[in-house]
Structure formats: structure tokens, C-alpha cells
Design a protein around this motif. Sequence first.
Motif, mmCIF file in Angstrom:
data_model
loop_
_atom_site.group_PDB
_atom_site.id
_atom_site.type_symbol
_atom_site.label_atom_id
_atom_site.label_comp_id
_atom_site.label_asym_id
_atom_site.label_seq_id
_atom_site.Cartn_x
_atom_site.Cartn_y
_atom_site.Cartn_z
ATOM 1 N N ASN A 336 0.506 -1.674 0.190
ATOM 2 C CA ASN A 336 -0.204 -0.232 0.004
ATOM 3 C C ASN A 336 0.903 1.615 0.006
ATOM 4 O O ASN A 336 0.666 2.002 -0.207
ATOM 5 N N ARG A 337 1.619 0.716 0.721
ATOM 6 C CA ARG A 337 2.618 2.646 0.630
ATOM 7 C C ARG A 337 3.505 2.684 -0.437
ATOM 8 O O ARG A 337 3.645 3.931 -0.978
ATOM 9 N N ILE A 338 4.005 1.734 -1.566
ATOM 10 C CA ILE A 338 4.485 1.861 -2.744
ATOM 11 C C ILE A 338 3.455 2.116 -3.458
ATOM 12 O O ILE A 338 3.436 2.902 -4.211
ATOM 13 N N PHE A 345 -4.189 2.621 -6.991
ATOM 14 C CA PHE A 345 -4.976 0.665 -6.502
ATOM 15 C C PHE A 345 -5.292 1.336 -5.666
ATOM 16 O O PHE A 345 -5.446 2.177 -4.528
ATOM 17 N N SER A 346 -7.381 0.279 -5.746
ATOM 18 C CA SER A 346 -8.228 0.423 -4.200
ATOM 19 C C SER A 346 -6.835 -0.323 -2.968
ATOM 20 O O SER A 346 -6.393 -1.455 -3.158
ATOM 21 N N VAL A 347 -7.649 0.109 -1.880
ATOM 22 C CA VAL A 347 -6.654 -1.057 -1.053
ATOM 23 C C VAL A 347 -7.075 -2.023 -0.907
ATOM 24 O O VAL A 347 -6.511 -3.202 -0.866
ATOM 25 N N ILE A 348 -8.732 -2.771 -2.290
ATOM 26 C CA ILE A 348 -9.084 -4.064 -1.537
ATOM 27 C C ILE A 348 -8.202 -4.835 -2.482
ATOM 28 O O ILE A 348 -7.861 -5.561 -2.245
ATOM 29 N N SER A 349 -7.764 -4.052 -3.171
ATOM 30 C CA SER A 349 -6.961 -5.142 -4.835
ATOM 31 C C SER A 349 -5.624 -4.833 -3.960
ATOM 32 O O SER A 349 -4.823 -6.034 -4.618
ATOM 33 N N ILE A 350 -5.104 -4.195 -3.205
ATOM 34 C CA ILE A 350 -4.254 -3.961 -2.254
ATOM 35 C C ILE A 350 -4.684 -5.393 -1.026
ATOM 36 O O ILE A 350 -3.065 -6.657 -1.414
ATOM 37 N N VAL A 351 -4.775 -5.615 -0.610
ATOM 38 C CA VAL A 351 -5.841 -6.233 0.693
ATOM 39 C C VAL A 351 -5.066 -7.995 -0.252
ATOM 40 O O VAL A 351 -4.851 -9.199 0.375
#
Length: 388
Positions: A336-338, A345-351
Motif C-alpha cells: 500500500n505504501r508503494i 490502486f484500491s485498498v481492496i486490490s492490495i489486500v
Amino acid sequence: MIIVGAMMVLGLAASWILFYRFPGLERGDPQDWGNQTPRLSIIIPARNEEQNLALLLGDLRNQTHDIHEIICVDDGSTDQTASIATALGARLITAALKPAGWLGKSWACQQGGEAATGTLLLFLDADVRLSPTGIGKLLKAHQKTGRVISVMPYHQIENKTEALSLFFNCIQMGANGLGLPVGRDQKKQEQKTQKQKIHKSRHPYQIGLYGPVILISRADYQAVGGHTAIKDSIVDDMALGEKLREKEIPFALFMGDHDVSYRMYRGGLRELIQGWTKNQAAGVAKTPLLILALVFFWITAVASAPLYLVLNLVWQQWLEAGLLAACYGIWVLELNRIARNIGSFSVISIVFYPPLLLFYLLIFLRSLAKKILGRPVIWKDREIRLDK
């Protein structure tokens, strides 16, 4: 578990090195130049870009800085690219038949560069978007550093398919050394370069440019031989960076933001697969060994956390599963930091990043196989052989 733990530590260390900083562009003021404003020629190579081109030309009309000329090179389009370019005030050049030995957009860029009359040349991909101050930021960077300027634009994500570019964008940044730390000695060298114009690149591991946005003086462009010097290169931006280093012409790389952004592969999954397949294997061959090692450790660690978490859940090893769940959470935070500096990019896609990572690995293997076997990839309705 000890081996997995060691992989996590190495991966996080690699992540800290590869993505230590996110060098951004400073806001420019038209008054910074005084009466010495350079004549800026903007060159847009375009093949079937009717949607993107209309947006970009609209952005260019709203800039706070004067633009000497806008040249659109129609590279064999079969849609309304040419008529849109003319209607929105660009100077249209219809690309001649591409000679043998030329790959990609280099032929269109070369014709645009030869036709331009400005002292500064700005090569823009048609999918780039600029706020009214975007050009000013680019000119400010060139004025401050005296170097060739190239920007990795901020990736505007509009749908779930486009979110598949997450790891490609991360590697695009990390493998080119854009986020590497700058040591005290390097900072002193940069200050010395600004004063004495010593021709060194910003960082010894930054080997290439970013094709969507390249700002270069006419003198430097001619000194490297223009795009003719890289006519047979698949990854033309990396090749141009190498030519600049050979001629000891300095360049500086920056991250884009909402003022300098792009929306990649709006055409859907097929276009996205073709586009990233074209670049992956060829880019690896030009990446320094140390950076390759860091990228390897980074990807291995990012992949290991969810993989071993699932395995330990299946094996009902709850303590290990708990520790790996914590590792997974750490990687979600790190990604998420990167990602927030690279694109929307959404938080959902990163999780839920494992499918995105799997997609990246599959496309990389596909690109590598095509390169080894000499099989072409289709891009913009043309065949490109990755073994060139």
C-alpha cells in the motif's frame, strides 16, 4: 519456518532499498524562465489512439506554459486519429512506410523529431494526461537539473482489469532504480553536476528512461543519433537511456502525480496482456545484476507470505499460520505504501494481491517463453519478435 522468516527479512530489506524514495516533480511558474522561455515542441506518436489523443490534446490546450508546436505523427492508424489531431490544432504528420529494421514507435518518433523546430523536444505517449501545470513541472525539472527529463506517470486505474498492472508498475519502478536511496556522496555529485554540468546520470543503476514522457534538448537528441540509434530496440526507452549514458549525457527520472499521469490499456484484458508481454523479458536483459537480485528477493518474499500461509492452514499448523498471517499483513501495508505513490490502486486490490502477483508471474513467463522460442507478440495489430 526459519527459512521463510529469512526470506521475509531479505524481501523487506529489498523493498526498502528498491522503493526508498519517490522523487516527484516540483511545481513550475511561467515567470521562472523570464524572457528565456525555450521553444517547446511536443511530439506524439499515435497509432489508433482516437480516444486518448482527444484527451491529451485537450490537456495541452489548457497549459499555463506556452507551447511552440504540437506534432502528432499518425503511425498507420485505421481509426479517426488523424482527423482528431487536425481538428484539435496539432500539426499532423503521416508516417512514411516503416523501413526494414525499425521496431515499435521509434520510426514515428524519429520523423516527429526531424520535423520539430523547437529547442526542447517533449515526446509524449497518447495515453498521457496533464493538468494545466503539467508542462510547467517538466520544464521546471529541466531548468533546475539541466538534464534530460523522463517521468513514470501516475497510473490512473478505472476498472478491475487495469488493477492487474500493480506488480508491473512496481517492477517498472524498482528495476530501473528510480526509488533507490541517494547517498551523501551522490547528493554532493548532483550539486556539483548542477554547477559544473558534469555529465553523470542521477544514479548509476538508473539505466533507462520512461517512454511515455521524455523531455530532451534538440542538441542532446541529435548527439545520441535520435531514435535512429535505437531503431531495432523493443524497449526503446531503456535503449535511449543507454545511448545517453554512452554519450555521457545526464538524465533524471521522476515519479508522476495527478499533474502527469496516464491510463494504460483502456482497451481491456487482451490489450493489457499484449502490452506487458512485449516489455517484460526484454527489460530483464538490460537490468543490472544487483537490481535483478533485489527484485528477485522482493517478489519471492511477497509471494511466500500468502503461499505458506495457505499451506500451514491446510496442515493445521496454527502457530505458524498466525505468524505468516502477520507477515501477510506487513506486506499488505508495504504494498500500500508503494502503490499509493504509483497509481490509484484500491485498498481492496492490495489486500487481495495474490491473484495480481500470479497474473504478473504468468505474463512474465509468457514473455520469456516467446523470447526464447522466437515467437512474436501482437501489439497495435503488428507482430513484434521479442528475440530481436
